[in-house]
Design a protein around this motif. Structure first.
Motif, PDB file in Angstrom:
ATOM      1  N   ARG B 246      40.359  35.902  27.046  1.00  0.00           N
ATOM      2  CA  ARG B 246      40.999  35.329  25.863  1.00  0.00           C
ATOM      3  C   ARG B 246      40.194  34.167  25.264  1.00  0.00           C
ATOM      4  N   PHE B 247      39.282  33.591  26.057  1.00  0.00           N
ATOM      5  CA  PHE B 247      38.469  32.490  25.539  1.00  0.00           C
ATOM      6  C   PHE B 247      37.241  32.998  24.790  1.00  0.00           C
ATOM      7  N   GLY B 248      36.937  34.274  24.923  1.00  0.00           N
ATOM      8  CA  GLY B 248      35.788  34.826  24.208  1.00  0.00           C
ATOM      9  C   GLY B 248      35.975  36.310  24.035  1.00  0.00           C
ATOM     10  N   PRO B 249      36.860  36.716  23.122  1.00  0.00           N
ATOM     11  CA  PRO B 249      37.222  38.138  23.010  1.00  0.00           C
ATOM     12  C   PRO B 249      36.019  39.056  22.812  1.00  0.00           C
ATOM     13  N   ASP B 250      34.979  38.583  22.110  1.00  0.00           N
ATOM     14  CA  ASP B 250      33.805  39.432  21.896  1.00  0.00           C
ATOM     15  C   ASP B 250      32.746  39.190  22.965  1.00  0.00           C
ATOM     16  N   ALA B 251      32.624  37.927  23.408  1.00  0.00           N
ATOM     17  CA  ALA B 251      31.528  37.555  24.301  1.00  0.00           C
ATOM     18  C   ALA B 251      31.771  38.004  25.740  1.00  0.00           C
ATOM     19  N   HIS B 252      33.012  37.999  26.161  1.00  0.00           N
ATOM     20  CA  HIS B 252      33.388  38.210  27.558  1.00  0.00           C
ATOM     21  C   HIS B 252      33.203  39.681  27.935  1.00  0.00           C
ATOM     22  N   MET B 253      32.175  40.005  28.713  1.00  0.00           N
ATOM     23  CA  MET B 253      31.945  41.410  29.101  1.00  0.00           C
ATOM     24  C   MET B 253      32.945  41.820  30.177  1.00  0.00           C
ATOM     25  N   THR B 254      33.120  40.951  31.173  1.00  0.00           N
ATOM     26  CA  THR B 254      34.071  41.159  32.255  1.00  0.00           C
ATOM     27  C   THR B 254      34.117  39.830  33.011  1.00  0.00           C
ATOM     28  N   ALA B 255      34.829  39.790  34.114  1.00  0.00           N
ATOM     29  CA  ALA B 255      34.807  38.582  34.941  1.00  0.00           C
ATOM     30  C   ALA B 255      34.815  39.017  36.388  1.00  0.00           C
ATOM     31  N   ILE B 256      34.248  38.171  37.239  1.00  0.00           N
ATOM     32  CA  ILE B 256      34.318  38.425  38.672  1.00  0.00           C
ATOM     33  C   ILE B 256      35.544  37.675  39.168  1.00  0.00           C
ATOM     34  N   ILE B 257      36.539  38.414  39.599  1.00  0.00           N
ATOM     35  CA  ILE B 257      37.821  37.793  39.945  1.00  0.00           C
ATOM     36  C   ILE B 257      37.929  37.603  41.449  1.00  0.00           C
ATOM     37  N   ASP B 258      38.252  36.381  41.828  1.00  0.00           N
ATOM     38  CA  ASP B 258      38.566  36.106  43.235  1.00  0.00           C
ATOM     39  C   ASP B 258      40.006  36.575  43.439  1.00  0.00           C
ATOM     40  N   TYR B 259      40.222  37.409  44.400  1.00  0.00           N
ATOM     41  CA  TYR B 259      41.575  37.947  44.592  1.00  0.00           C
ATOM     42  C   TYR B 259      42.023  37.627  46.011  1.00  0.00           C
ATOM     43  N   TRP B 260      42.898  36.635  46.146  1.00  0.00           N
ATOM     44  CA  TRP B 260      43.271  36.146  47.476  1.00  0.00           C
ATOM     45  C   TRP B 260      44.611  36.679  47.959  1.00  0.00           C
ATOM     46  N   ASP B 261      45.401  37.257  47.066  1.00  0.00           N
ATOM     47  CA  ASP B 261      46.783  37.649  47.396  1.00  0.00           C
ATOM     48  C   ASP B 261      46.853  38.442  48.699  1.00  0.00           C
ATOM     49  N   ALA B 262      46.030  39.501  48.774  1.00  0.00           N
ATOM     50  CA  ALA B 262      46.125  40.405  49.924  1.00  0.00           C
ATOM     51  C   ALA B 262      45.830  39.654  51.224  1.00  0.00           C
ATOM     52  N   TYR B 263      44.819  38.801  51.189  1.00  0.00           N
ATOM     53  CA  TYR B 263      44.453  38.057  52.391  1.00  0.00           C
ATOM     54  C   TYR B 263      45.564  37.090  52.803  1.00  0.00           C
ATOM     55  N   TYR B 264      46.125  36.390  51.827  1.00  0.00           N
ATOM     56  CA  TYR B 264      47.177  35.420  52.153  1.00  0.00           C
ATOM     57  C   TYR B 264      48.399  36.118  52.750  1.00  0.00           C
ATOM     58  N   ILE B 265      48.737  37.267  52.192  1.00  0.00           N
ATOM     59  CA  ILE B 265      49.893  38.012  52.700  1.00  0.00           C
ATOM     60  C   ILE B 265      49.624  38.463  54.137  1.00  0.00           C
ATOM     61  N   GLU B 266      48.424  39.008  54.357  1.00  0.00           N
ATOM     62  CA  GLU B 266      48.069  39.506  55.686  1.00  0.00           C
ATOM     63  C   GLU B 266      48.130  38.391  56.728  1.00  0.00           C
ATOM     64  N   ARG B 267      47.599  37.209  56.383  1.00  0.00           N
ATOM     65  CA  ARG B 267      47.516  36.135  57.368  1.00  0.00           C
ATOM     66  C   ARG B 267      48.878  35.528  57.655  1.00  0.00           C
TER      67      ARG B 267
END
Lengths: 306, 362
Positions: B246-267
């Motif tokens: 949303r900060f760069g609708p044309d510029a933003h190709m993709t993002a590398i997302i840190d996804y912690w949910d699964a790990y936090y649930i497991e632990r």
């Protein structure tokens, strides 16, 4: 874009929030009050301006809101140090913490929102003027306002009666009181003015520099503004030079890195602070001039004779 | 404990979630109390924001069985130790400390509270009650490095970097290696801002890089400011830690997302079951700890399909972002063709590969 023009353009934008906040603080300190809460007031202005811009879509209203937010914060400070005669240093630090918390709370629903196109004062075609266009004419109105405020501050301080009274109150509040000047009223107005400019400086960040609201987005610029006032020995023109020097070195070191200069980035990041220290040493070498510069009643609590 | 404003909202949100689940759940006391410490504000839209998203995911998944609290913007010095100790003394069963600089304070407090479980993010020292975990973000950086090679016209990539630690150096190298595997003429310019989070300075660094001819920009700092600058200047970029489209609708190709949910649930579940034990977790695409944000619809279809293939290849183990040949600046060969760099060497990476401009700050 010509590289020099590009660098100059970013230097101007980097200096603007510092210049605004420091000009406000200069007036506050000239009145004999030390308000360390600049960072908190800038954050209030940044969030206030951003919220107003999102709600109304009007940048003019946003700037007014930012000024009011900064003033509201400074009013809290004025009540503490003038009304309740609280310690100025402690009250200022409290104001920073208050501003950080309050602005995060107020901005909670606005994190991750983006504003529309940036606000530019001059028509797009002017930007094609070689060098001057991209470097100096491609900015928002706040940039030009900040520059215009420098001669205005000089004029006010040294050419008007109100400025004379302000300086008298700052130099010796007991004497000024004895002459019949209202110390508390003068200082209240100075503190409010300081809040207004800090708010405006904060709004420049959230509306123009990086048009978004992010918690703590001032990232210490309020503290740099405080240092600039001392750096400038309480003189407006020197303050402006300091703000641009600081902004300039920050930007130049980023460019130097991008160009692959073999110098550690930490040293380059340190340069602006080293420059500040160097200038302070040079100023301080002439002790009589420095002692003349600091307002005599700075950071002293005024107790009116009963 | 330090009741910050956020701790209040965190606890309040937990109570509300419990109430929403109905009277049976609301009556039950939470089985586990989990505490979180963040280095930045949760509104940074980057690192801390994403950890907090993981905490919210945990609360949603376990409902009334878990109560969480958190403290944000905790600096990495002595303050951290105080905050961790306070969480430990206030009945938290498991404490997640989510920044590299919390390593020593975490270990110190863990020795004093042997019954409390600690989880330190991005560290390398463990103890009987201290686990470590992190994401293989370089896997995502391999993917975006390939994309950059297809999108750049100036053959110059730019990297807004925070601190010269192995994590960041690895990112710079992963992008450069991937891009040069497609076009060996590509070089990467790096600007260190020596901050994790200063939107103004990040924006200035981005502008400096673009003024020097960079037309695909990467960042290893936490605010979306560089994405905004890329949008304004009409170049391509990649978001960091969370989806910044949303900060760069044309510029933003993709993002590398840190996804912690699964790990936090497991632990947290492991704490409930009594099966928690100290271990090291370094997971990427395959472990569901790293995601790619949706690809920008304005990207050429072949670029997207190439990126998707790369994600698949890494997930299945066919592709390793640090497969040889890997050559250091100056020509020293670190890994020959057919070799890959070991995890241990990745974790201590302190050199630039060929194609990165300038010297790595010592």
């Amino acid at each position: 874009m010509d590289m020099t023009a590009a660098i100059l353009a970013t230097v101007v934008t980097a200096a603007t929030p510092l210049l605004l906040a420091a000009l406000g603080e200069l007036i506050v300190e000239k009145s004999g009050v030390l308000n360390l809460g600049v960072e908190g007031m800038m954050l209030a202005g940044a969030v206030g301006g951003f919220i107003a811009a999102s709600l109304t879509g009007s940048l003019l209203i946003a700037l007014v809101a930012a000024v009011l937010a900064g003033m509201a914060m400074s009013l809290v400070f004025a009540v503490l140090v003038l009304g309740l005669r609280a310690n100025q240093v402690a009250s200022g630090l409290a104001l920073v913490l208050f501003g950080v918390g309050l602005s995060s709370l107020a901005g909670q629903g606005y994190v991750g929102q983006s504003l529309g196109a940036a606000w530019r004062l001059f028509p797009e075609s002017w930007r094609e003027i070689p060098f001057v266009g991209p470097a100096l004419l491609a900015h928002g109105p706040v940039v030009y306002l900040s520059i215009a405020l420098v001669p205005l501050t000089v004029w006010f301080l040294y050419r008007t009666r109100a400025g004379l009274i302000l300086r008298a109150v700052g130099e010796n509040h007991d004497a000024a009181h004895g002459l019949g000047h209202d110390v508390v009223r003068t200082r209240t107005l100075a503190i409010l003015w300081g809040g207004a400019l800090a708010g405006l400086g904060g709004a420049y960040l959230s509306l123009d520099y990086t048009p978004m609201w992010a918690e703590n987005m001032t990232a210490g610029r309020g503290w740099i503004a405080l240092a600039l006032v001392v750096f400038a020995a309480w003189r407006p023109w020197r303050l402006m030079a300091g703000a641009y020097l600081f902004g300039g070195i920050t930007i130049l070191q980023l460019h130097a890195q991008g160009a692959g200069f073999g110098m550690p980035s930490q040293v380059l990041s340190m340069l602006p602070y080293l420059a500040t220290v160097a200038v302070l040493v040079i100023i301080s070498s002439n002790r009589s001039r420095l002692s003349l510069a600091a307002p005599g009643s700075l950071n002293k609590t005024f107790h009116p004779p009963a | 404990m330090t009741i910050t404003r956020r701790t209040f909202t965190g606890l309040a949100a937990g109570t509300l979630a419990a109430a929403a689940l109905g009277p049976r759940a609301a009556l039950a006391a939470p089985k586990v109390k989990a505490g979180f410490i963040y280095v930045g504000p949760i509104g940074d839209h980057g690192w801390s924001y994403q950890h907090n998203a993981g905490r919210l995911g945990l609360m949603e998944a376990l409902g009334a069985d878990v109560a969480t609290s958190f403290v944000e913007s905790v600096s990495e010095g002595a303050d951290a130790e105080r905050v961790i100790r306070q969480l430990a003394t206030t009945g938290h069963d498991i404490i997640f400390t989510t920044s590299f600089g919390y390593m020593n304070p975490t270990l110190k407090v863990a020795r004093q509270f042997p019954k409390v479980k600690f989880e330190h993010c991005t560290g390398f020292n463990r103890a009987g009650n201290v686990s470590t975990y992190s994401g293989r973000f370089y896997e995502g950086r391999h993917v975006v490095g390939l994309m950059a090679a297809k999108m750049t016209k100036t053959k110059t990539l730019g990297y807004v970097a925070s601190f010269p630690i192995p994590e960041v150096v690895r990112g710079i190298n992963a992008i450069t290696l991937a891009a040069r595997s497609i076009d060996p003429e590509i070089t990467t310019k790096v600007v260190w801002v020596n901050e994790w989070y200063d939107p103004g300075k990040e924006a200035d660094a981005a502008k400096a890089l673009i003024d020097q001819g960079v037309d695909v920009l990467f960042q290893h700092t936490d605010s979306p400011a560089p994405v905004q600058v890329a949008q304004e200047r009409g170049i391509k970029t990649v978001g960091q830690a969370s989806d910044m489209a949303r900060f760069g609708p044309d510029a933003h190709m993709t993002a590398i997302i840190d996804y912690w949910d699964a790990y936090y649930i497991e632990r947290v579940k492991a704490v409930m079951d009594g099966t928690w034990e100290s271990k090291d977790t370094w997971g990427g695409f395959a472990a569901d700890m790293v995601h790619m944000a949706p690809f920008n619809p304005n990207l050429p279809a072949e670029v997207v399909s190439m990126a998707e293939a790369a994600v698949e290849g890494i997930t299945s183990g066919k592709i390793h972002p640090f497969a040889g040949p890997v050559v250091k600046q100056g020509g020293e060969v670190v890994a020959k063709a057919g070799e890959t760099i070991s995890d241990e060497a990745l974790l201590s990476m302190n050199y630039y590969v060929e194609g990165v401009q300038g010297d790595l700050p010592a």
